[in-house]
Design a protein around this motif. Structure first.
Motif, PDB file in Angstrom:
ATOM      1  N   VAL A 278      23.669 -23.158  41.086  1.00  0.00           N
ATOM      2  CA  VAL A 278      24.613 -23.710  42.061  1.00  0.00           C
ATOM      3  C   VAL A 278      25.011 -22.653  43.086  1.00  0.00           C
ATOM      4  CG1 VAL A 278      26.915 -24.703  42.344  1.00  0.00           C
ATOM      5  CG2 VAL A 278      25.474 -25.439  40.436  1.00  0.00           C
ATOM      6  N   ALA A 279      25.339 -21.460  42.607  1.00  0.00           N
ATOM      7  CA  ALA A 279      25.774 -20.398  43.518  1.00  0.00           C
ATOM      8  C   ALA A 279      24.663 -20.023  44.490  1.00  0.00           C
ATOM      9  CB  ALA A 279      26.219 -19.182  42.709  1.00  0.00           C
ATOM     10  N   LEU A 280      23.440 -19.808  43.976  1.00  0.00           N
ATOM     11  CA  LEU A 280      22.335 -19.411  44.839  1.00  0.00           C
ATOM     12  C   LEU A 280      21.953 -20.521  45.810  1.00  0.00           C
ATOM     13  CD1 LEU A 280      20.073 -17.535  42.252  1.00  0.00           C
ATOM     14  CD2 LEU A 280      21.409 -16.517  44.106  1.00  0.00           C
ATOM     15  N   ALA A 281      21.952 -21.765  45.330  1.00  0.00           N
ATOM     16  CA  ALA A 281      21.600 -22.890  46.206  1.00  0.00           C
ATOM     17  C   ALA A 281      22.562 -22.996  47.372  1.00  0.00           C
ATOM     18  CB  ALA A 281      21.580 -24.196  45.410  1.00  0.00           C
ATOM     19  N   ASN A 282      23.845 -22.743  47.131  1.00  0.00           N
ATOM     20  CA  ASN A 282      24.821 -22.842  48.210  1.00  0.00           C
ATOM     21  C   ASN A 282      24.699 -21.689  49.194  1.00  0.00           C
ATOM     22  OD1 ASN A 282      27.032 -25.144  48.033  1.00  0.00           O
ATOM     23  ND2 ASN A 282      26.428 -24.646  45.951  1.00  0.00           N
ATOM     24  N   ALA A 393      18.794 -27.787  42.686  1.00  0.00           N
ATOM     25  CA  ALA A 393      19.460 -26.641  42.081  1.00  0.00           C
ATOM     26  C   ALA A 393      20.977 -26.745  42.187  1.00  0.00           C
ATOM     27  CB  ALA A 393      18.980 -25.349  42.747  1.00  0.00           C
ATOM     28  N   ALA A 394      21.458 -27.280  43.299  1.00  0.00           N
ATOM     29  CA  ALA A 394      22.905 -27.373  43.521  1.00  0.00           C
ATOM     30  C   ALA A 394      23.576 -28.372  42.602  1.00  0.00           C
ATOM     31  CB  ALA A 394      23.186 -27.742  44.970  1.00  0.00           C
ATOM     32  N   THR A 395      22.812 -29.276  41.990  1.00  0.00           N
ATOM     33  CA  THR A 395      23.402 -30.310  41.129  1.00  0.00           C
ATOM     34  C   THR A 395      22.897 -30.217  39.693  1.00  0.00           C
ATOM     35  OG1 THR A 395      21.657 -31.855  41.834  1.00  0.00           O
ATOM     36  CG2 THR A 395      23.749 -31.937  43.018  1.00  0.00           C
ATOM     37  N   SER A 396      22.079 -29.212  39.370  1.00  0.00           N
ATOM     38  CA  SER A 396      21.544 -29.109  38.015  1.00  0.00           C
ATOM     39  C   SER A 396      22.524 -28.364  37.111  1.00  0.00           C
ATOM     40  CB  SER A 396      20.196 -28.371  38.027  1.00  0.00           C
ATOM     41  OG  SER A 396      20.377 -27.022  38.408  1.00  0.00           O
ATOM     42  N   GLY A 397      22.569 -28.775  35.850  1.00  0.00           N
ATOM     43  CA  GLY A 397      23.447 -28.144  34.887  1.00  0.00           C
ATOM     44  C   GLY A 397      24.915 -28.470  35.076  1.00  0.00           C
ATOM     45  N   ILE A 398      25.224 -29.422  35.956  1.00  0.00           N
ATOM     46  CA  ILE A 398      26.610 -29.797  36.238  1.00  0.00           C
ATOM     47  C   ILE A 398      26.979 -31.018  35.400  1.00  0.00           C
ATOM     48  CG2 ILE A 398      28.202 -30.644  38.025  1.00  0.00           C
ATOM     49  CD1 ILE A 398      27.447 -27.743  38.362  1.00  0.00           C
ATOM     50  N   PRO A 399      28.126 -31.010  34.709  1.00  0.00           N
ATOM     51  CA  PRO A 399      28.544 -32.195  33.961  1.00  0.00           C
ATOM     52  C   PRO A 399      28.705 -33.392  34.890  1.00  0.00           C
ATOM     53  CG  PRO A 399      29.881 -30.293  33.360  1.00  0.00           C
ATOM     54  CD  PRO A 399      29.074 -29.896  34.558  1.00  0.00           C
ATOM     55  N   PRO A 400      28.399 -34.608  34.418  1.00  0.00           N
ATOM     56  CA  PRO A 400      28.539 -35.793  35.272  1.00  0.00           C
ATOM     57  C   PRO A 400      29.926 -35.937  35.883  1.00  0.00           C
ATOM     58  CG  PRO A 400      27.300 -36.338  33.300  1.00  0.00           C
ATOM     59  CD  PRO A 400      27.790 -34.932  33.109  1.00  0.00           C
ATOM     60  N   ALA A 401      30.958 -35.491  35.174  1.00  0.00           N
ATOM     61  CA  ALA A 401      32.320 -35.612  35.698  1.00  0.00           C
ATOM     62  C   ALA A 401      32.558 -34.717  36.904  1.00  0.00           C
ATOM     63  CB  ALA A 401      33.348 -35.274  34.605  1.00  0.00           C
ATOM     64  N   GLN A 402      31.657 -33.757  37.173  1.00  0.00           N
ATOM     65  CA  GLN A 402      31.778 -32.886  38.339  1.00  0.00           C
ATOM     66  C   GLN A 402      30.642 -33.109  39.338  1.00  0.00           C
ATOM     67  OE1 GLN A 402      32.087 -28.801  37.103  1.00  0.00           O
ATOM     68  NE2 GLN A 402      33.794 -29.192  35.733  1.00  0.00           N
ATOM     69  N   ALA A 403      29.884 -34.201  39.168  1.00  0.00           N
ATOM     70  CA  ALA A 403      28.746 -34.461  40.058  1.00  0.00           C
ATOM     71  C   ALA A 403      29.200 -34.640  41.506  1.00  0.00           C
ATOM     72  CB  ALA A 403      27.984 -35.697  39.587  1.00  0.00           C
ATOM     73  N   GLY A 404      30.316 -35.331  41.707  1.00  0.00           N
ATOM     74  CA  GLY A 404      30.826 -35.512  43.063  1.00  0.00           C
ATOM     75  C   GLY A 404      31.257 -34.200  43.689  1.00  0.00           C
ATOM     76  N   LEU A 405      31.872 -33.331  42.885  1.00  0.00           N
ATOM     77  CA  LEU A 405      32.271 -32.021  43.375  1.00  0.00           C
ATOM     78  C   LEU A 405      31.053 -31.224  43.817  1.00  0.00           C
ATOM     79  CD1 LEU A 405      34.232 -29.665  43.770  1.00  0.00           C
ATOM     80  CD2 LEU A 405      33.981 -29.154  41.334  1.00  0.00           C
ATOM     81  N   ARG A 475      11.559 -21.518  36.812  1.00  0.00           N
ATOM     82  CA  ARG A 475      11.265 -22.529  35.798  1.00  0.00           C
ATOM     83  C   ARG A 475      11.974 -23.807  36.203  1.00  0.00           C
ATOM     84  NH1 ARG A 475      15.267 -19.249  34.030  1.00  0.00           N
ATOM     85  NH2 ARG A 475      17.172 -20.218  33.259  1.00  0.00           N
ATOM     86  N   PRO A 476      11.576 -24.934  35.661  1.00  0.00           N
ATOM     87  CA  PRO A 476      12.225 -26.197  36.022  1.00  0.00           C
ATOM     88  C   PRO A 476      13.710 -26.176  35.749  1.00  0.00           C
ATOM     89  CG  PRO A 476      10.193 -26.610  34.828  1.00  0.00           C
ATOM     90  CD  PRO A 476      10.443 -25.133  34.747  1.00  0.00           C
ATOM     91  N   ALA A 477      14.497 -26.722  36.696  1.00  0.00           N
ATOM     92  CA  ALA A 477      15.940 -26.811  36.515  1.00  0.00           C
ATOM     93  C   ALA A 477      16.275 -27.838  35.451  1.00  0.00           C
ATOM     94  CB  ALA A 477      16.616 -27.173  37.845  1.00  0.00           C
ATOM     95  N   THR A 478      17.339 -27.571  34.722  1.00  0.00           N
ATOM     96  CA  THR A 478      17.745 -28.509  33.667  1.00  0.00           C
ATOM     97  C   THR A 478      18.648 -29.568  34.229  1.00  0.00           C
ATOM     98  OG1 THR A 478      19.621 -27.081  33.152  1.00  0.00           O
ATOM     99  CG2 THR A 478      17.615 -26.740  31.883  1.00  0.00           C
ATOM    100  N   PRO A 479      18.591 -30.796  33.677  1.00  0.00           N
ATOM    101  CA  PRO A 479      19.454 -31.849  34.163  1.00  0.00           C
ATOM    102  C   PRO A 479      20.884 -31.614  33.744  1.00  0.00           C
ATOM    103  CG  PRO A 479      18.239 -32.604  32.262  1.00  0.00           C
ATOM    104  CD  PRO A 479      17.721 -31.245  32.596  1.00  0.00           C
TER     105      PRO A 479
END
Length: 483
Positions: A278-282, A393-405, A475-479
């Motif tokens: 997330v940090a690098l993507a931004n 990358a900006a949305t990978s590894g983020i909990p669904p409750a923070q997807a909008g953020l 490597r592939p980003a995790t969901p």
């Protein structure tokens, strides 16, 4: 954190609704929002003639949308998490569509500028919600990769298509149709979203309580910062009209960070940027937004002011770039699941930088086929390749409750980068052109050289983003995981 229970929010897809229908709805909505960033550019002259607007007023037709859009993006994304994705999607869409209708009928400059500001508010709610719906609907990594690829291609090509549509509508109908065209699209989207989307539910035990202090400070901070940055187009960088709002904006954002460490339910949890992807993507999006928005701006002016293209001709000249974006997104979508974000980010950055370097050597007597076609195709390919892994990358590894953020943050970063870049690079380009004009160069040669300097600086920025891309995982980003 904003959730205390363990259940994840409900998916955005209604039972029995084809996933393709949801993808079509979110892609068309994102297309409409991004389209309006660019579509007015080729209509500005006609707007000025019709409503007796000078250059100072005309710039606010663009800036009113940009400032409000950038300022409210983070808040717009968070409200989707807290108050429901379908509800906020329909709310943002309604605000955007009604404002477009009012702007199309505007009898004077004030009404038009106010309508553009309200459009920006609707877009700030709608844009991050489209990505939130997408990442919570497509949970399988391969399906998500393909969906993000299409969404990214649509979003990236909307800027180029906006230039084409703006030229065609302005030449063949009226400048008012660059706003009216959103109305039938909005009505169609409302019907589609009402049918295809279901309302998301907060996690068990979660409270729908907005961090008001955080929301006010981040929205005011972003809006004030962008206001100061775009002021560079009228004032010198060291002047009070520029430095004061930039200083206030930075101060408000600093207050926001302090508030978030103390809030019981922060709008942005303090550990949000600990996600490396997330940090690098931004960071990459900030630099890339700076370069790409400036490139569209300079190319549009080069075509019209240096080469003398009519609006419709300038719009058609963007077609190869749009085709390149779609092709690049297709390539990146196939690469991403197997390689992870690093390879497509680096490859796309190199291709885009090469195209911009080529474009920076365009002479004042350029022809489209010889001097512009190949570099614009390369730039389009590079943009398309990069857009997909940045969004993933900006949305990978983020909990669904923070997807909008997460969606709001990446969208806000792109807009902030675009505002910073356009103000800074325009200043550099104008200074270079003025210096050459004072040295006795013809107006056309001086203008061309100024815009070429802008293309060169954009290439340098893309190079910086490419270097940062080397730090992303190979490597592939995790969901995203439930939480």
């Amino acid at each position: 954190m904003t959730t205390t229970g363990k259940a994840a929010p409900a998916p955005a897809r209604a039972a029995g609704t084809p996933s393709g229908a949801i993808l079509a709805v979110v892609c068309l909505a994102q297309f409409m929002v991004i389209l309006d960033v660019a579509i007015v550019n080729l209509a500005l002259d006609r707007m000025g003639e019709s409503l007796a607007m000078g250059p100072a007023e005309l710039q606010w037709v663009v800036n009113a949308y940009t400032i409000v859009f950038a300022g409210f993006l983070l808040l717009g994304g968070r409200t989707a998490d807290l108050f429901g994705r379908k509800r906020m999607f329909l709310t943002g869409l309604t605000v955007f569509t009604v404002a477009s209708l009012v702007g199309g009928f505007a009898p004077n400059a004030g009404t038009l500028i106010a309508a553009r500001a309200v459009q920006g508010l609707g877009g700030a709610i709608l844009a991050p919600t489209t990505l939130t719906v997408l990442v919570t609907t497509f949970t399988d990594p391969k399906q998500r990769g393909r969906a993000i690829g299409l969404w990214s291609a649509v979003a990236a090509s909307a800027g180029a298509i906006g230039s084409l549509a703006g030229g065609v509508l302005t030449d063949l109908l009226s400048w008012r149709w660059v706003l009216f065209c959103n109305v039938p699209l909005g009505v169609l989207l409302f019907a589609g979203a009402a049918w295809a989307l279901t309302e998301s539910a907060p996690a068990a035990g979660a409270r729908r309580r907005l961090d008001v202090t955080g929301a006010v400070t981040v929205t005011a901070g972003l809006a004030t910062l962008v206001y100061g940055i775009v002021g560079v187009r009228e004032h010198s960088f060291l002047s009070a009209p520029v430095l004061v709002p930039i200083g206030v904006g930075v101060l408000l954002l600093a207050v926001f960070l302090v508030v978030e460490t103390r809030a019981a339910e922060p709008i942005m949890p303090p550990g949000f940027f600990r996600h490396r992807n997330v940090a690098l993507a931004n960071i990459i999006a900030l630099v890339g937004g700076t370069a790409m928005v400036s490139m569209f701006f300079f190319l549009s002016l080069f075509l019209q002011q240096v080469l003398g293209y009519r609006p419709i001709e300038a719009g058609l000249a963007f077609l190869p770039l749009s085709i390149g974006i779609v092709a690049g997104s297709g390539v990146s979508t196939k690469l991403l699941p197997g390689t992870g974000p690093r390879l497509p980010l680096v490859a796309g950055g190199v291709v885009a930088a090469a195209g911009l370097l080529w474009l920076s050597r365009t002479p004042a007597d350029a022809t489209f086929l010889v001097d512009l076609l190949a570099p614009t195709v390369l730039i389009g390919l590079g943009i398309g390749i990069v857009m997909v892994p940045i969004t993933a990358a900006a949305t990978s590894g983020i909990p669904p409750a923070q997807a909008g953020l997460a969606s709001g943050v990446i969208s806000s970063t792109r807009q902030l980068g675009g505002a910073i870049g356009l103000a800074t690079l325009v200043t550099a380009a104008v200074a270079h052109a003025s210096h050459l004009a004072e040295a006795g160069r013809s107006p056309a040669v001086a203008l061309a050289a100024g815009y070429d300097r802008g293309f060169l600086l954009a290439a340098v920025l893309i190079g910086v983003g490419t270097v940062v891309s080397l730090l992303t995982p190979g490597r592939p980003a995790t969901p995203a995981t439930a939480g």
